[in-house]
Motif scaffolding. Structure first.
Motif, PDB file in Angstrom:
ATOM      1  N   MET A   1       0.843  -1.200   0.000  1.00  0.00           N
ATOM      2  CA  MET A   1       0.000   0.000   0.000  1.00  0.00           C
ATOM      3  C   MET A   1       0.878   1.250   0.000  1.00  0.00           C
ATOM      4  SD  MET A   1      -2.964   1.140   2.713  1.00  0.00           S
ATOM      5  CE  MET A   1      -1.793   1.616   3.993  1.00  0.00           C
ATOM      6  N   THR A   2       0.479   2.245  -0.802  1.00  0.00           N
ATOM      7  CA  THR A   2       1.167   3.522  -0.833  1.00  0.00           C
ATOM      8  C   THR A   2       0.796   4.324   0.413  1.00  0.00           C
ATOM      9  OG1 THR A   2       1.072   3.519  -3.246  1.00  0.00           O
ATOM     10  CG2 THR A   2       1.527   5.626  -2.160  1.00  0.00           C
ATOM     11  N   ASP A   3       1.774   4.874   1.086  1.00  0.00           N
ATOM     12  CA  ASP A   3       1.506   5.600   2.331  1.00  0.00           C
ATOM     13  C   ASP A   3       0.928   6.991   2.089  1.00  0.00           C
ATOM     14  OD1 ASP A   3       2.244   3.569   4.040  1.00  0.00           O
ATOM     15  OD2 ASP A   3       4.339   4.181   4.100  1.00  0.00           O
ATOM     16  N   THR A   4       1.613   7.797   1.264  1.00  0.00           N
ATOM     17  CA  THR A   4       1.210   9.197   1.108  1.00  0.00           C
ATOM     18  C   THR A   4       1.254   9.625  -0.361  1.00  0.00           C
ATOM     19  OG1 THR A   4       2.166   9.682   3.281  1.00  0.00           O
ATOM     20  CG2 THR A   4       1.641  11.556   1.867  1.00  0.00           C
ATOM     21  N   VAL A   5       0.136  10.172  -0.823  1.00  0.00           N
ATOM     22  CA  VAL A   5       0.030  10.702  -2.186  1.00  0.00           C
ATOM     23  C   VAL A   5      -0.293  12.182  -2.108  1.00  0.00           C
ATOM     24  CG1 VAL A   5      -1.272  10.625  -4.357  1.00  0.00           C
ATOM     25  CG2 VAL A   5      -0.701   8.501  -3.173  1.00  0.00           C
ATOM     26  N   ALA A   6       0.314  12.967  -2.975  1.00  0.00           N
ATOM     27  CA  ALA A   6      -0.014  14.389  -3.095  1.00  0.00           C
ATOM     28  C   ALA A   6      -0.810  14.607  -4.377  1.00  0.00           C
ATOM     29  CB  ALA A   6       1.256  15.232  -3.113  1.00  0.00           C
ATOM     30  N   LEU A   7      -1.929  15.301  -4.258  1.00  0.00           N
ATOM     31  CA  LEU A   7      -2.751  15.680  -5.409  1.00  0.00           C
ATOM     32  C   LEU A   7      -2.609  17.181  -5.638  1.00  0.00           C
ATOM     33  CD1 LEU A   7      -6.178  13.804  -5.057  1.00  0.00           C
ATOM     34  CD2 LEU A   7      -4.462  13.473  -6.838  1.00  0.00           C
ATOM     35  N   ILE A   8      -2.183  17.559  -6.832  1.00  0.00           N
ATOM     36  CA  ILE A   8      -2.060  18.964  -7.188  1.00  0.00           C
ATOM     37  C   ILE A   8      -3.295  19.354  -7.993  1.00  0.00           C
ATOM     38  CG2 ILE A   8      -0.571  20.728  -8.186  1.00  0.00           C
ATOM     39  CD1 ILE A   8       0.715  19.018  -5.951  1.00  0.00           C
ATOM     40  N   VAL A   9      -4.078  20.284  -7.478  1.00  0.00           N
ATOM     41  CA  VAL A   9      -5.322  20.684  -8.135  1.00  0.00           C
ATOM     42  C   VAL A   9      -5.016  21.813  -9.119  1.00  0.00           C
ATOM     43  CG1 VAL A   9      -7.695  21.454  -7.806  1.00  0.00           C
ATOM     44  CG2 VAL A   9      -6.584  20.046  -6.060  1.00  0.00           C
ATOM     45  N   ALA A  10      -5.204  21.527 -10.412  1.00  0.00           N
ATOM     46  CA  ALA A  10      -4.839  22.480 -11.468  1.00  0.00           C
ATOM     47  C   ALA A  10      -5.896  22.506 -12.563  1.00  0.00           C
ATOM     48  CB  ALA A  10      -3.475  22.105 -12.057  1.00  0.00           C
ATOM     49  N   ALA A  11      -7.161  22.418 -12.176  1.00  0.00           N
ATOM     50  CA  ALA A  11      -8.243  22.325 -13.162  1.00  0.00           C
ATOM     51  C   ALA A  11      -8.951  23.642 -13.408  1.00  0.00           C
ATOM     52  CB  ALA A  11      -9.264  21.273 -12.711  1.00  0.00           C
ATOM     53  N   GLY A  12      -8.512  24.715 -12.744  1.00  0.00           N
ATOM     54  CA  GLY A  12      -9.182  25.999 -12.891  1.00  0.00           C
ATOM     55  C   GLY A  12      -8.830  26.693 -14.191  1.00  0.00           C
ATOM     56  N   ARG A  13      -9.552  27.773 -14.456  1.00  0.00           N
ATOM     57  CA  ARG A  13      -9.315  28.538 -15.685  1.00  0.00           C
ATOM     58  C   ARG A  13      -8.480  29.771 -15.444  1.00  0.00           C
ATOM     59  NH1 ARG A  13      -8.760  26.239 -19.868  1.00  0.00           N
ATOM     60  NH2 ARG A  13      -7.767  25.038 -18.246  1.00  0.00           N
ATOM     61  N   GLY A  14      -8.415  30.332 -14.229  1.00  0.00           N
ATOM     62  CA  GLY A  14      -7.510  31.369 -13.770  1.00  0.00           C
ATOM     63  C   GLY A  14      -6.891  32.316 -14.761  1.00  0.00           C
ATOM     64  N   TYR A  15      -7.698  33.096 -15.515  1.00  0.00           N
ATOM     65  CA  TYR A  15      -7.145  34.094 -16.425  1.00  0.00           C
ATOM     66  C   TYR A  15      -7.040  35.474 -15.793  1.00  0.00           C
ATOM     67  CZ  TYR A  15      -8.001  30.700 -20.155  1.00  0.00           C
ATOM     68  OH  TYR A  15      -7.994  29.584 -20.940  1.00  0.00           O
ATOM     69  N   ARG A  16      -7.426  35.595 -14.535  1.00  0.00           N
ATOM     70  CA  ARG A  16      -7.493  36.894 -13.879  1.00  0.00           C
ATOM     71  C   ARG A  16      -6.151  37.624 -13.867  1.00  0.00           C
ATOM     72  NH1 ARG A  16      -9.434  37.370  -7.633  1.00  0.00           N
ATOM     73  NH2 ARG A  16      -8.811  39.523  -7.220  1.00  0.00           N
TER      74      ARG A  16
END
Length: 381
Positions: A1-16
């Motif tokens: 079993m994998t102990d620790t996973v990091a998820l990077i959230v990059a689904a936004g549109r962020g044109y501001r």
């Protein structure tokens, strides 16, 4: 079993913040913001795997932005941040990690101390967020944009990421509250009845939203400690039918002799990186007297050295290695070598150079007795 996973959230549109690309793909001193955010976790010794949640329209630019990085397959986000995070969590079901860290791609300056703080606090509870106590006086405005009241700041904190959770519990919370619209994963945890602890964040771990934020980021990146160091290694030939060079196995009428896999290229690069951060040489970290390194993949050595750079809050700006030999021919394998070195070190392939030369028949390399390698590493701390 994998102990620790990091998820990077990059689904936004962020044109501001301006520009033609979503802000997570904007370049900061030659590297995309997303790449920098991923690198902080890829280089952290307590993180086992890193994945990203991306917008469906960003598949091509994501592949370009993360070239050479060892990432989990990207996950497509949803209509809201909450839905995107849930999609990311669902993608980890087969891995079944014990812990998951969720981090905004728009915070590219997260450091190892902040990550460690969240992981340490997660030992004692189901959920933790990095946060900064509010120190400014807070004012609540009226509809006429006048001060309506002064807000008591004691006990108030500014939430940051990463936010850490026991994986099974945050996944269950997201599933249970899928119909709601909550601003971050800590809010999901709170609504599900999970106790959320606070861990010290960092003022440098700010979220890039406006053009002023990007200007601040560029100023930060321009004020680093640039280090340049060299590495050198030699291995003699022995009987065999292949050699390992810069992480690539090449068929040849001989092999290289050594305690590990004798990859002279990776050894020289590793020494250069260790020298750049003042951490001795490869022998002090992986002594040839230790039997456990017999036949070891030299990628372990380079990955360790890259991790030490990351632990110092640094980044690898460039790696250059010259292989000195009469054979085998390096040219046909050059690009594969560049790609493999980039993958191991967690940098883009455009930051890796592999060259080859001979000594015109002179010396031990000229006589075909072995191979030498000389490397230079440039890092910014």
């Amino acid at each position: 079993m994998t102990d620790t996973v990091a998820l990077i959230v990059a689904a936004g549109r962020g044109y501001r913040a301006g520009g033609e690309l979503p802000k997570q793909y904007r370049m900061l001193a030659g590297q995309s913001m997303l790449r920098r955010s991923c690198a902080a976790f890829l280089n952290h010794p307590r993180i086992d795997a890193v994945g990203a949640v991306i917008h469906p329209d960003d598949k091509d630019i994501y592949v370009e932005s993360t070239a050479g990085a060892t990432m989990l397959p990207p996950v497509l986000g949803g209509a809201t941040r909450q839905e995107s995070c849930r999609n990311g969590l669902e993608s980890l079901v087969e891995l079944a990690p014990e812990r998951v860290l969720i981090h905004d791609a728009a915070r590219p300056f997260v450091d190892s101390t902040t990550i460690d703080g969240v992981l340490d606090a997660l030992v004692n509870g189901p959920a933790v967020i990095a946060a900064i106590p509010v120190t400014d006086t807070l004012k609540k405005a009226s509809a006429e944009n006048r001060i309506a009241e002064t807000v008591e700041r004691e006990g108030l904190w500014r939430a940051q990421t990463p936010q850490g959770f026991r994986y099974a519990e945050i996944l269950e919370a997201h599933r249970k509250l899928a119909a709601q619209s909550l601003t971050d994963d800590a809010a999901v945890a709170e609504a599900a009845g999970l106790a959320v602890a606070l861990a010290p964040g960092s003022e440098d771990n700010f979220k890039l939203t406006t053009e002023e934020d990007f200007a601040r980021a560029e100023r930060m990146l321009g004020a680093g400690d640039i280090r340049v160091a060299s590495g050198f290694d030699v291995h003699r030939f022995d009987e065999g039918n292949a050699v390992m060079l810069c992480g690539i196995k090449i068929k040849y009428q001989k092999t290289l002799a050594g305690h590990s896999d004798a990859d002279v290229g990776l050894h020289a690069i590793t020494d250069a990186l260790l020298g750049a951060v003042g951490e001795g040489d490869i022998g002090s970290h992986f002594p040839p007297s230790d039997a456990k390194w017999r036949g070891a993949d030299s990628a372990l050595f380079l990955r360790h050295a890259a991790g030490l750079v990351g632990k110092r809050g640094g980044e690898i700006r460039h790696l250059d290695v010259t292989l000195i030999c009469e054979g085998p021919k390096i040219g046909p394998h050059r690009e594969a070598m560049r790609a493999r070195v980039a993958e191991i070190a967690g940098i883009g392939i455009d930051r890796v150079s592999v060259k080859a030369t001979t000594t015109e028949g002179l010396g031990f390399t000229g006589r075909g007795e072995g191979i030498a390698a000389q490397a230079t590493a440039t890092v910014r701390l």
